[in-house]
Design an enzyme around this catalytic site. Structure first.
Site, PDB file in Angstrom:
ATOM      1  N   ARG A  15       0.805  -1.238   0.000  1.00  0.00           N
ATOM      2  CA  ARG A  15       0.000   0.000   0.000  1.00  0.00           C
ATOM      3  C   ARG A  15       0.832   1.279   0.000  1.00  0.00           C
ATOM      4  O   ARG A  15       0.381   2.318   0.483  1.00  0.00           O
ATOM      5  CB  ARG A  15      -0.970   0.045   1.207  1.00  0.00           C
ATOM      6  CG  ARG A  15      -1.998  -1.029   1.201  1.00  0.00           C
ATOM      7  CD  ARG A  15      -2.915  -0.974  -0.029  1.00  0.00           C
ATOM      8  NE  ARG A  15      -3.844  -2.077   0.026  1.00  0.00           N
ATOM      9  CZ  ARG A  15      -3.548  -3.298  -0.415  1.00  0.00           C
ATOM     10  NH1 ARG A  15      -2.374  -3.554  -0.971  1.00  0.00           N
ATOM     11  NH2 ARG A  15      -4.428  -4.270  -0.326  1.00  0.00           N
TER      12      ARG A  15
HETATM   13  N1  EPU Z   1     -12.225  -9.931   9.711  1.00  0.00           N
HETATM   14  C1  EPU Z   1     -12.869  -9.959  10.907  1.00  0.00           C
HETATM   15  N2  EPU Z   1     -13.716  -8.949  11.222  1.00  0.00           N
HETATM   16  C2  EPU Z   1     -13.964  -7.933  10.372  1.00  0.00           C
HETATM   17  C3  EPU Z   1     -13.288  -7.896   9.138  1.00  0.00           C
HETATM   18  C4  EPU Z   1     -12.426  -8.920   8.821  1.00  0.00           C
HETATM   19  O1  EPU Z   1     -12.681 -10.857  11.713  1.00  0.00           O
HETATM   20  O2  EPU Z   1     -14.757  -7.044  10.716  1.00  0.00           O
HETATM   21  C5  EPU Z   1     -11.331 -11.033   9.363  1.00  0.00           C
HETATM   22  C6  EPU Z   1     -11.836 -11.833   8.175  1.00  0.00           C
HETATM   23  O3  EPU Z   1     -12.736 -12.824   8.583  1.00  0.00           O
HETATM   24  C7  EPU Z   1     -10.561 -12.375   7.598  1.00  0.00           C
HETATM   25  C8  EPU Z   1      -9.523 -11.315   7.923  1.00  0.00           C
HETATM   26  O4  EPU Z   1     -10.092 -10.490   8.924  1.00  0.00           O
HETATM   27  O5  EPU Z   1     -10.191 -13.563   8.249  1.00  0.00           O
HETATM   28  C9  EPU Z   1      -9.146 -10.486   6.712  1.00  0.00           C
HETATM   29  O6  EPU Z   1     -10.304  -9.799   6.225  1.00  0.00           O
HETATM   30  P1  EPU Z   1     -10.550  -9.554   4.667  1.00  0.00           P
HETATM   31  O7  EPU Z   1     -10.520 -10.858   3.954  1.00  0.00           O
HETATM   32  O8  EPU Z   1     -11.770  -8.720   4.522  1.00  0.00           O
HETATM   33  O9  EPU Z   1      -9.276  -8.767   4.173  1.00  0.00           O
HETATM   34  P2  EPU Z   1      -8.587  -7.465   4.741  1.00  0.00           P
HETATM   35  O10 EPU Z   1      -7.178  -7.819   5.031  1.00  0.00           O
HETATM   36  O11 EPU Z   1      -9.380  -6.858   5.849  1.00  0.00           O
HETATM   37  C10 EPU Z   1      -7.690  -6.572   2.450  1.00  0.00           C
HETATM   38  C11 EPU Z   1      -7.558  -5.175   1.900  1.00  0.00           C
HETATM   39  C12 EPU Z   1      -8.847  -4.755   1.217  1.00  0.00           C
HETATM   40  C13 EPU Z   1      -9.186  -5.762   0.108  1.00  0.00           C
HETATM   41  C14 EPU Z   1      -9.355  -7.142   0.789  1.00  0.00           C
HETATM   42  C15 EPU Z   1      -9.697  -8.243  -0.186  1.00  0.00           C
HETATM   43  C16 EPU Z   1      -6.089  -3.897   3.388  1.00  0.00           C
HETATM   44  C17 EPU Z   1      -6.019  -2.917   4.500  1.00  0.00           C
HETATM   45  N3  EPU Z   1      -7.315  -4.244   3.009  1.00  0.00           N
HETATM   46  O12 EPU Z   1      -8.686  -6.489   3.479  1.00  0.00           O
HETATM   47  O13 EPU Z   1      -8.607  -3.508   0.605  1.00  0.00           O
HETATM   48  O14 EPU Z   1     -10.383  -5.388  -0.555  1.00  0.00           O
HETATM   49  O15 EPU Z   1      -8.094  -7.478   1.430  1.00  0.00           O
HETATM   50  O16 EPU Z   1      -8.638  -8.528  -1.034  1.00  0.00           O
HETATM   51  O17 EPU Z   1      -5.052  -4.303   2.856  1.00  0.00           O
HETATM   52  C18 EPU Z   1      -8.760  -1.136   0.760  1.00  0.00           C
HETATM   53  O18 EPU Z   1      -7.554  -1.149   0.540  1.00  0.00           O
HETATM   54  O19 EPU Z   1      -9.421  -0.082   0.891  1.00  0.00           O
HETATM   55  C19 EPU Z   1      -9.422  -2.416   0.906  1.00  0.00           C
HETATM   56  C20 EPU Z   1     -10.691  -2.514   1.275  1.00  0.00           C
END
Ligand code: EPU
Length: 287
Positions: free
Chosen positions: A164
């Site tokens: 990022r």
């Molecule tokens: N999780 C929770 N509670 C929540 C949200 C997530 O327990 O409220 C857990 C999920 O169950 C999962 C883990 O956290 O086990 C990761 O969550 P998720 O798969 O949604 O991925 P993320 O790491 O939160 C990243 C990017 C997103 C992108 C998604 C999908 C970052 C900060 N975020 O989210 O990017 O869409 O992967 O590829 O790197 C953005 O950059 O604005 C963004 C939304």
């Protein structure tokens, strides 16, 4: 460039959060020549320069921004060209438009980025991506204006893409050439659909937000940490931590930027107290 300069331009409509005060000066140049004139003038007048993309990853404070906000959205900055497996796009071209042009041309490589809002310029500066891939890995080169106003091409390996972020030491990114690969359009479309379904089921797609607020700390998930701290649904003023995905703040009608800043501070301090982890912002805050 007085004829294209606007004074006291409200910035909220140019952001996804629809928040924040005005720009002292605002300009939408249509060509690199026009942009160079604007930058020369800013230098002579000692005005700060802020380059605005689609405003999807940005919080503008309520008092607004002094200096000149440059929005690269028109003319040559929004063009997209496909030549074989290479896609060249102006900094202001929408990532969604670049993805659809690539898919229509039978080119694979950008499916993981489906659903990420923003311009090519913004995506490159912040190395936009998902868990499975980021734009930096697809970049062949970028075209920039250097701090002293020269147009240069920088090869991908000199850009310093990281999670990022990137290390672009230039005044303005003008555009980029992406290196994709040919594939069966039906397979590309299947992968695009998969990305969309995953996002729709795990993110608050229909609410007003700026995407993920914090970066994931190394090896950890910001969303999980915020969720485990019991913060889903926590409200300050007219914004709240999403109860669909805890790393999103969703805003409502009477929300202000200071509501969002106060909620960000609250989330940070609770996560720091409960998990001993300091969260870094993924969104940009102006000024
Ligand atoms: N999780 C929770 N509670 C929540 C949200 C997530 O327990 O409220 C857990 C999920 O169950 C999962 C883990 O956290 O086990 C990761 O969550 P998720 O798969 O949604 O991925 P993320 O790491 O939160 C990243 C990017 C997103 C992108 C998604 C999908 C970052 C900060 N975020 O989210 O990017 O869409 O992967 O590829 O790197 C953005 O950059 O604005 C963004 C939304």
């Amino acid at each position: 460039f007085a004829e294209i300069l606007r004074e006291d331009e409200p910035l909220a409509p140019y952001t996804w959060l629809k928040l924040g005060g005005p720009a002292q000066y605002f300009v939408e140049p249509r060509s690199t020549d026009e942009l160079i004139k604007v930058l020369n003038c800013c230098r002579d007048e000692r005005l700060d320069v802020h380059v605005l993309g689609e405003g999807s990853n940005l919080l503008i404070r309520d008092d607004g921004v002094s200096g000149v906000v440059i929005r690269l959205s028109a003319g040559e900055f929004s063009e997209v060209d496909v030549d074989g497996t290479k896609v060249t796009a102006g900094a202001g071209a929408l990532l969604s438009h670049v993805i659809s042009r690539s898919v229509a041309s039978g080119l694979t490589g950008l499916e993981d980025l489906a659903g990420i809002p923003g311009t090519i310029g913004g995506a490159i500066v912040g190395n936009a991506g998902s868990k499975t891939g980021d734009i930096g890995t697809k970049v062949e080169s970028i075209s920039v204006l250097t701090q002293d106003g020269k147009q240069e091409t920088i090869a991908a390996d000199l850009i310093g893409f990281e999670y990022r972020t990137s290390h672009i030491d230039a005044a303005v990114v003008l555009g980029a050439t992406l290196n994709l690969a040919a594939d069966d359009p039906r397979e590309i479309t299947k992968r695009l659909r998969k990305t969309w379904i995953m996002k729709r089921s795990s993110q608050p797609m229909s609410s007003q937000s700026a995407g993920c607020i914090f970066k994931n700390p190394p090896g950890l998930s910001a969303g999980t940490l915020i969720d485990q701290a019991g913060l889903k649904g926590t409200r300050v003023g007219d914004c709240e931590v999403s109860d669909i995905h805890a790393n999103f703040i969703v805003t409502h009608e009477n929300c202000t930027s200071s509501d969002v800043m106060r909620l960000i501070d609250l989330v940070r301090s609770k996560v720091s107290n409960e998990h001993g982890v300091d969260l870094d912002l993924e969104i940009k805050v102006w000024p």
